[in-house]
Design an enzyme around this catalytic site. Structure first.
Site, PDB file in Angstrom:
ATOM      1  N   ASP A 111      -7.113   1.681   5.967  1.00  0.00           N
ATOM      2  CA  ASP A 111      -6.847   1.250   4.479  1.00  0.00           C
ATOM      3  C   ASP A 111      -7.736  -0.033   4.322  1.00  0.00           C
ATOM      4  O   ASP A 111      -7.650  -0.291   3.168  1.00  0.00           O
ATOM      5  CB  ASP A 111      -5.246   1.044   4.249  1.00  0.00           C
ATOM      6  CG  ASP A 111      -4.554   2.151   4.094  1.00  0.00           C
ATOM      7  OD1 ASP A 111      -4.961   3.390   3.964  1.00  0.00           O
ATOM      8  OD2 ASP A 111      -3.353   2.182   4.480  1.00  0.00           O
ATOM      9  N   LYS A 157      -1.466  -1.834  -2.425  1.00  0.00           N
ATOM     10  CA  LYS A 157      -1.876  -0.515  -2.997  1.00  0.00           C
ATOM     11  C   LYS A 157      -0.494   0.438  -3.036  1.00  0.00           C
ATOM     12  O   LYS A 157       0.227   0.311  -2.282  1.00  0.00           O
ATOM     13  CB  LYS A 157      -3.089  -0.049  -2.082  1.00  0.00           C
ATOM     14  CG  LYS A 157      -2.622   0.437  -0.692  1.00  0.00           C
ATOM     15  CD  LYS A 157      -2.053   1.969  -0.623  1.00  0.00           C
ATOM     16  CE  LYS A 157      -1.735   2.197   0.884  1.00  0.00           C
ATOM     17  NZ  LYS A 157      -0.908   3.447   0.974  1.00  0.00           N
TER      18      LYS A 157
END
Length: 289
Positions: free
Chosen positions: A136, A10
């Protein structure tokens, strides 16, 4: 039984820190999106209650320090699973890079073992479990593009960014996320315009996205590691449409619309940096299949 699951990296299009909470965590507001740079995890059923991590990357631990191991152990303990698993990790995402490689491996493990062990859990439940492993991980369970709030566990899905190239450059250093947060002075930061970034995504505006990329951790890391600042300056000089550090760093990414400019920036950065990648946005959320 054996199958493969991709674990994409990401990048943070926007990263804001609002305040430090009473539990010691920071309240964050982040817009993240997955990109086409991914680890590949192969899951093989083991008959005994054993979790075996295999990787040829010397920076990937094969014990309880590994977030994929932690994800497997969490599912084993929570749902009284007697079977085991061998997890082979083909590591393509740089380690300690601000790209959520470990978190994405953990999320892929939750999705993969949900299938391998026939648990039948929803994505929402997997994301809740992921929050116990790392901030995350819930986003990485879903993938796609999302606004993450709280300490990362409150997810609101957003439209994918417009199609473009993402050029990533990581110097051969590691950055301690905890150290960066410790050094962050919350009284002297310019907060990103998160709502304008959301609007740019909803309108599909590439240059709107470029206008509002921001990361409050960036100045801390740039001051600690001049080589990160050098990479950012070079990427701007070579003509990227927007340049930002991802997470707590040290990876810097540039957004580029045109193939010819992407190639020029990619070639130019290889003289300044150990690891350089040119990939596309993914945009699509993961599914349980």
């Amino acid at each position: 039984m054996k199958f493969m699951v991709k674990a994409p990296a990401k990048i943070n299009l926007s990263l804001d820190v609002l305040y430090k909470r009473s539990d010691g965590y920071h309240e964050v507001e982040m817009i993240m999106t997955t990109i086409d740079l991914a680890d590949r995890l192969e899951f093989s059923l083991l008959p005994h209650k054993e979790i075996k991590i295999v990787s040829h990357n010397r920076f990937v631990p094969d014990d309880q320090r590994n977030l994929a191991y932690q994800a497997a152990k969490l599912l084993q303990d929570r749902f009284q699973i007697d079977a085991g698993v061998k997890i082979s990790i083909e590591k393509n995402i740089p380690v300690a890079a601000g790209l959520a490689g470990g978190s994405s491996d953990a999320a892929a493990t939750l999705r993969g073992l949900n299938k391998l062990w026939g648990l039948g859990l929803s994505m929402e439940t997997l994301a809740e479990l992921g929050a116990e492993i790392g901030s995350d991980v819930p986003f990485c369970v879903y993938g796609g593009t999302a606004l993450s709030k709280g300490r990362g566990e409150k997810i609101t899905h957003l439209p994918a960014p417009p199609t473009c190239w993402v050029i990533l450059a990581k110097p051969f250093i590691g950055v301690s996320t905890a150290d960066v947060y410790r050094r962050l002075n919350l009284e002297h930061i310019a907060h990103p315009n998160t709502q304008s970034m959301i609007q740019a995504l909803e309108e599909g505006s590439f240059f709107g996205v470029c206008d509002y990329v921001a990361n409050v951790l960036e100045d801390v890391t740039l001051n600690l590691y001049p080589e990160v600042a050098l990479i950012k300056d070079q990427m701007k000089r070579f003509g990227a449409d927007a340049v930002l550090m991802s997470g707590s760093g040290p990876t810097v990414f540039g957004l580029v619309q045109h193939d010819s400019r992407m190639q020029r920036i990619y070639n130019g950065l290889r003289g300044f940096c150990d690891q350089v990648f040119a990939v596309r946005m993914l945009g699509e959320k993961h599914t349980l299949d």
